[in-house]
Design a protein around this motif. Structure first.
Motif, PDB file in Angstrom:
ATOM      1  N   LYS A 348      41.882  70.728  17.125  1.00 40.75           N
ATOM      2  CA  LYS A 348      42.137  70.672  17.815  1.00 40.75           C
ATOM      3  C   LYS A 348      43.398  69.779  16.594  1.00 40.75           C
ATOM      4  O   LYS A 348      42.868  69.072  16.270  1.00 40.75           O
ATOM      5  CB  LYS A 348      41.911  69.177  18.482  1.00 40.75           C
ATOM      6  N   SER A 350      45.867  67.489  14.704  1.00 42.65           N
ATOM      7  CA  SER A 350      45.623  65.811  14.344  1.00 42.65           C
ATOM      8  C   SER A 350      44.955  65.478  15.685  1.00 42.65           C
ATOM      9  O   SER A 350      45.073  63.994  15.190  1.00 42.65           O
ATOM     10  CB  SER A 350      47.801  66.069  15.466  1.00 42.65           C
ATOM     11  N   HIS A 351      44.217  66.401  15.831  1.00 46.26           N
ATOM     12  CA  HIS A 351      42.509  65.467  16.532  1.00 46.26           C
ATOM     13  C   HIS A 351      41.667  65.457  16.363  1.00 46.26           C
ATOM     14  O   HIS A 351      41.708  66.812  15.246  1.00 46.26           O
ATOM     15  CB  HIS A 351      43.236  65.877  18.392  1.00 46.26           C
ATOM     16  N   THR A 404      40.560  66.302  11.445  1.00 51.27           N
ATOM     17  CA  THR A 404      41.309  64.966  11.989  1.00 51.27           C
ATOM     18  C   THR A 404      42.584  66.066  12.123  1.00 51.27           C
ATOM     19  O   THR A 404      43.327  65.663  12.581  1.00 51.27           O
ATOM     20  CB  THR A 404      41.650  64.839  10.228  1.00 51.27           C
TER      21      THR A 404
END
Length: 450
Positions: A348, A350-351, A404
């Motif tokens: 994902k 940036s997640h 991240t």
């Protein structure tokens, strides 16, 4: 092989990943880096073809025209370049590489389709010496999907836009026609004695032929391997696993009926065309490797709902590991795999993502985990001149931190399940079109694009 462009976006998992550094003088000796190079002067948009110490690729110039570029395989130095064109190639098939062949006697030949005529829109098949680019012979072609290597010969589909379409098998040194096959056909596998082609028609057929005479060895209607209702308009891909050829036919939704065509994965014995196993109603996932190495697939039910993910044994078709549909973490993810493809990652951007051990289906923490996925999922089509639009460059892979969702910057080469290898060399295109190579493998093995 035709590249099926992923639609939200083409063997899988080697039993062990080859080392990225070579050793000299045994285990006790100091490790030496593998031979490697990067040529940033090309803007490669196709896969690379290798023969007789030369790598050949289709590149796009700043003005939107295409060219065939030949590079020295050991150092990446450009040897020569000539204009190229896509005369009759369909956008969904992607940009074809040149055909590179080592002819009897060891001479390397590179064949590609050149533009000709006053406006450059006509086409000419040209064979050249692989090292110096000297023209050996030419053959006029009205429309073609492009030449392919088949054993020590060239296989060329001709007149693909006409009812007189055929495949011709040519001597690479002279251009002499050895034999012809009516209709449109594409090479899916070959060795020194035999070639297996997919004959494209309303009812497609796989057929094996003697390379010198064209005599049919066996024929297998694809619908006999899968089920009636196959339509190759959705795309296809094949990969070899030992003495078997594993094929994937993608679904195609008819604009008239709104229903998908027959699709799935199947295995055929190369020796006699016997069907080994079948997995109907599954779609291949991307990125992943060639169908010939543990395909990773996703089942689709009659209502069009996707199930989980499964990794198959290419030898038997059995499920080696899977996760269920309720384990899939919502939406907004891209698939990502490590080098050994032992885990299935959901990246994902940036997640934090998610990760599962494929063999057991158990979720595992993503801290410290990295996976390889497409650098971008919304690539821009090539701005080509004097060509149909809708062509995309061959995809590039980047490494990501699953914890991240950010890119990792290890500088490592992409995994072999993506690049494959040719004569021990692994070649790939980066995001900017630069061509990379490293000699860290053994022999030849298929990658994601077959």
């Amino acid at each position: 092989m035709p590249v099926i462009r992923p639609l939200a976006t083409p063997a899988v998992a080697l039993a062990a990943t080859l080392a990225l550094a070579g050793c000299s003088g045994g285990r006790a000796a100091a490790e030496e880096p593998s031979p490697a190079w990067h040529n940033a002067e090309v803007n490669a948009v196709s896969r690379a073809a290798v023969a007789a110490g030369v790598a050949a690729v289709t590149s796009v110039k700043p003005d939107g025209t295409l060219e065939t570029v030949a590079l020295d395989l050991t150092g990446g130095r450009r040897l020569w370049q000539r204009p190229a064109t896509l005369a009759g190639r369909l956008p969904g098939m992607g940009v074809p590489p040149p055909a590179a062949v080592q002819a009897p006697g060891g001479r390397g030949v590179v064949a590609a389709v050149d533009p000709t005529g006053p406006d450059g829109r006509a086409a000419l098949l040209v064979a050249r010496d692989a090292r110096d680019g000297r023209r050996l012979w030419t053959r006029a072609v009205r429309s073609t999907f492009g030449p392919q290597r088949c054993g020590a010969y060239l296989c060329v589909p001709e007149h693909t836009a006409l009812s007189s379409a055929r495949m011709v098998v040519l001597d690479p040194l002279t251009g002499a026609v050895l034999w012809r096959l009516p209709g449109i056909a594409e090479v899916e596998w070959s060795d020194a004695a035999r070639v297996v082609v997919l004959r494209l028609a309303k009812h497609p057929v796989l057929s094996a032929h003697d390379l010198r005479t064209g005599k049919a060895v066996w024929e297998l209607p694809v619908e006999q391997a899968l089920a009636p209702g196959v339509d190759v308009s959705g795309g296809w891909s094949f990969g070899a696993a030992g003495g078997d050829l594993i094929g994937y036919v993608a679904p195609y939704t008819s604009p008239r009926t709104g229903r998908p065509s027959t699709f799935g994965v199947f295995s055929v014995k190369i020796a006699d065309g016997t069907v080994n196993w079948l997995r109907p109603s599954v779609v291949r996932v991307y990125p992943s490797g060639s169908p010939g190495f543990a395909p990773v697939v996703r089942p689709v039910d009659e209502q069009g709902r996707f199930g989980g993910f499964a990794r198959l044994d290419p030898g038997t078709g059995r499920v080696l590991g899977q996760i269920t549909a309720d384990q899939v973490p919502g939406t907004g993810w891209w698939l990502a795999f490590p080098r050994d493809m032992a885990r299935l990652g959901f990246l994902k951007p940036s997640h934090p993502g998610a990760s599962f051990e494929l063999a057991s289906g158990r979720p595992i923490p993503v801290a410290g985990q990295r996976g390889w996925s497409f650098c971008v999922t919304d690539p821009k089509p090539l701005a080509l001149t004097r060509s149909l639009q809708g062509f995309y460059p061959v995809a590039s892979l980047c490494e990501f931190d699953l914890a991240t969702g950010a890119r990792a910057s290890s500088g490592d080469a992409p995994p072999e399940w993506f690049t494959g290898s040719q004569d021990g060399w692994r070649l790939w295109r980066d995001e900017k079109g630069g061509l990379h190579a490293v000699k860290d493998a053994a022999g030849t093995a298929p990658g994601m694009y077959g």
